[in-house]
Design an enzyme around this catalytic site. Sequence first.
Site, mmCIF file in Angstrom:
data_model
loop_
_atom_site.group_PDB
_atom_site.id
_atom_site.type_symbol
_atom_site.label_atom_id
_atom_site.label_comp_id
_atom_site.label_asym_id
_atom_site.label_seq_id
_atom_site.Cartn_x
_atom_site.Cartn_y
_atom_site.Cartn_z
ATOM 1 N N HIS A 63 -7.347 0.681 -6.467
ATOM 2 C CA HIS A 63 -7.590 -0.165 -5.289
ATOM 3 C C HIS A 63 -8.257 -1.450 -5.787
ATOM 4 O O HIS A 63 -9.440 -1.698 -5.536
ATOM 5 C CB HIS A 63 -8.485 0.580 -4.297
ATOM 6 C CG HIS A 63 -8.451 0.032 -2.904
ATOM 7 N ND1 HIS A 63 -7.703 -1.065 -2.534
ATOM 8 C CD2 HIS A 63 -9.102 0.438 -1.773
ATOM 9 C CE1 HIS A 63 -7.885 -1.311 -1.242
ATOM 10 N NE2 HIS A 63 -8.722 -0.414 -0.763
ATOM 11 N N CYS A 72 -16.671 1.769 0.576
ATOM 12 C CA CYS A 72 -15.474 0.952 0.825
ATOM 13 C C CYS A 72 -14.977 1.091 2.264
ATOM 14 O O CYS A 72 -14.241 0.236 2.744
ATOM 15 C CB CYS A 72 -14.382 1.316 -0.168
ATOM 16 S SG CYS A 72 -13.907 3.051 -0.143
ATOM 17 N N GLN A 132 -10.231 -3.970 -3.471
ATOM 18 C CA GLN A 132 -11.501 -3.416 -2.990
ATOM 19 C C GLN A 132 -12.607 -3.620 -4.030
ATOM 20 O O GLN A 132 -13.706 -4.085 -3.697
ATOM 21 C CB GLN A 132 -11.326 -1.920 -2.697
ATOM 22 C CG GLN A 132 -12.595 -1.236 -2.241
ATOM 23 C CD GLN A 132 -13.011 -1.650 -0.840
ATOM 24 O OE1 GLN A 132 -12.240 -1.537 0.091
ATOM 25 N NE2 GLN A 132 -14.224 -2.134 -0.687
ATOM 26 N N ARG A 183 0.873 -1.181 0.000
ATOM 27 C CA ARG A 183 0.000 0.000 0.000
ATOM 28 C C ARG A 183 0.901 1.219 0.000
ATOM 29 O O ARG A 183 1.696 1.430 0.916
ATOM 30 C CB ARG A 183 -0.909 -0.003 1.230
ATOM 31 C CG ARG A 183 -1.622 1.330 1.408
ATOM 32 C CD ARG A 183 -2.743 1.263 2.421
ATOM 33 N NE ARG A 183 -3.909 0.591 1.875
ATOM 34 C CZ ARG A 183 -5.150 0.730 2.349
ATOM 35 N NH1 ARG A 183 -5.388 1.514 3.380
ATOM 36 N NH2 ARG A 183 -6.163 0.089 1.795
ATOM 37 N N ASP A 196 -17.120 6.890 -1.676
ATOM 38 C CA ASP A 196 -15.806 6.769 -1.014
ATOM 39 C C ASP A 196 -15.552 8.126 -0.347
ATOM 40 O O ASP A 196 -16.266 9.106 -0.616
ATOM 41 C CB ASP A 196 -14.753 6.460 -2.105
ATOM 42 C CG ASP A 196 -13.327 6.326 -1.570
ATOM 43 O OD1 ASP A 196 -13.135 6.182 -0.349
ATOM 44 O OD2 ASP A 196 -12.388 6.365 -2.404
ATOM 45 N N ARG A 219 -13.660 -8.627 2.061
ATOM 46 C CA ARG A 219 -12.248 -8.404 1.703
ATOM 47 C C ARG A 219 -11.439 -9.664 2.009
ATOM 48 O O ARG A 219 -10.558 -10.054 1.249
ATOM 49 C CB ARG A 219 -11.670 -7.221 2.503
ATOM 50 C CG ARG A 219 -12.313 -5.851 2.221
ATOM 51 C CD ARG A 219 -12.032 -5.351 0.828
ATOM 52 N NE ARG A 219 -10.599 -5.222 0.556
ATOM 53 C CZ ARG A 219 -9.831 -4.193 0.947
ATOM 54 N NH1 ARG A 219 -10.359 -3.180 1.597
ATOM 55 N NH2 ARG A 219 -8.550 -4.157 0.630
HETATM 56 N N1 CP Z 1 -11.386 0.034 2.378
HETATM 57 C C1 CP Z 1 -10.113 -0.047 2.812
HETATM 58 O O1 CP Z 1 -9.174 -0.285 2.058
HETATM 59 O O2 CP Z 1 -9.955 0.144 4.145
HETATM 60 P P1 CP Z 1 -8.581 0.344 4.925
HETATM 61 O O3 CP Z 1 -7.997 1.666 4.470
HETATM 62 O O4 CP Z 1 -8.963 0.340 6.374
HETATM 63 O O5 CP Z 1 -7.646 -0.800 4.572
HETATM 64 N N1 NVA Z 2 -9.849 6.787 -1.684
HETATM 65 C C1 NVA Z 2 -9.544 6.358 -0.338
HETATM 66 C C2 NVA Z 2 -9.792 4.900 -0.165
HETATM 67 C C3 NVA Z 2 -9.626 4.402 1.243
HETATM 68 C C4 NVA Z 2 -9.823 2.931 1.367
HETATM 69 C C5 NVA Z 2 -8.110 6.720 -0.005
HETATM 70 O O1 NVA Z 2 -7.239 6.569 -0.857
HETATM 71 O O2 NVA Z 2 -7.858 7.170 1.125
#
Ligand code: CP
Ligand code: NVA
Length: 298
Positions: free
Chosen positions: A128, A257, A131, A101, A217, A285
Amino acid sequence: MKHLLSLETMTREDMELVLKNAATFKARRGQDDRKPLAGQSWAMIFSKSSTRTRVSFEVGIHELGGRALFLNANDIQLGRGEPIKDTARVLGRMVHGAVIRTFAQSDVEDFAKFGAIPTVNALTDDEHPCQILTDIFTYEESRGSIAGKVVTFVGDGACNVPQSWIFAAAKLGFELRIAAPKTFQPSAEVLKRAGGKISCSEDVRAAAEGADLLYTDVWVSMGKEAESADRLKALAGYQINSDLVKLAKPDALVMHCLPAYREKEISEEVFEKHAETIFAEAENRLHTQKAILDWMVA
Ligand code: CP
Ligand code: NVA
């Protein structure tokens, strides 16, 4: 060797296989003795916060017989400036796979190239994929095939989550409508690359009309905190609330999400009314990512 770096580069056949196997993993949790990651160690390199992605991958790797090493990017030399390609060449000699990530999409791509081990994009600024595969699984387990359905994304249409929806739409044959202010709409170049039936509009009510799934989101993605005030102002009208839900199909699903910011991208009322779907989505997930890992090492 398989990677999951983007939904743009994942084939429809592979998506369908993962979605099918996610259902099996969910149904057989606790009874399935198959351990496709037996004896394997997987690095999880995170440069951004996470609740769902971190826990679901750690638990999933464990349940598949492997071991997860959680590496906060700031705790390893990467955080002090060691290049991603050197980090990848070191870890590639020690572990069997990586879940990453981070900010730049090029970092997960470079890691996959230089590490030469199966690599998963666990969220970048661009995509993502885990997701959105989970979201589609969640839709299909309650409503059947998503093909031919209308998915309406409301909010920041230019961030990672809608971009992965964009790349899934043509492949799985659903219509995607993105309701966002002009400056928060996806680039024409991304839309052209994706193809399929995708429209972008500032008219949130028209986009919600007859939708099968309303999706949102956060308005302020990780890394965009300095823009918070401007974003809250620009996105103020792009909320999923009960007025908007009334325009969708009577049996439309509402998904998020997570994490959710009540009274920003979604009203408290709608969030709680659809909490069962939203938290099933979060649980899924785990099952979907087990299917992704299994597919990668097969
Ligand atoms: N939706 C999602 O990716 O959540 P987190 O940021 O908690 O991993
Ligand atoms: N668009 C959001 C998604 C979080 C799961 C971010 O990048 O923070």
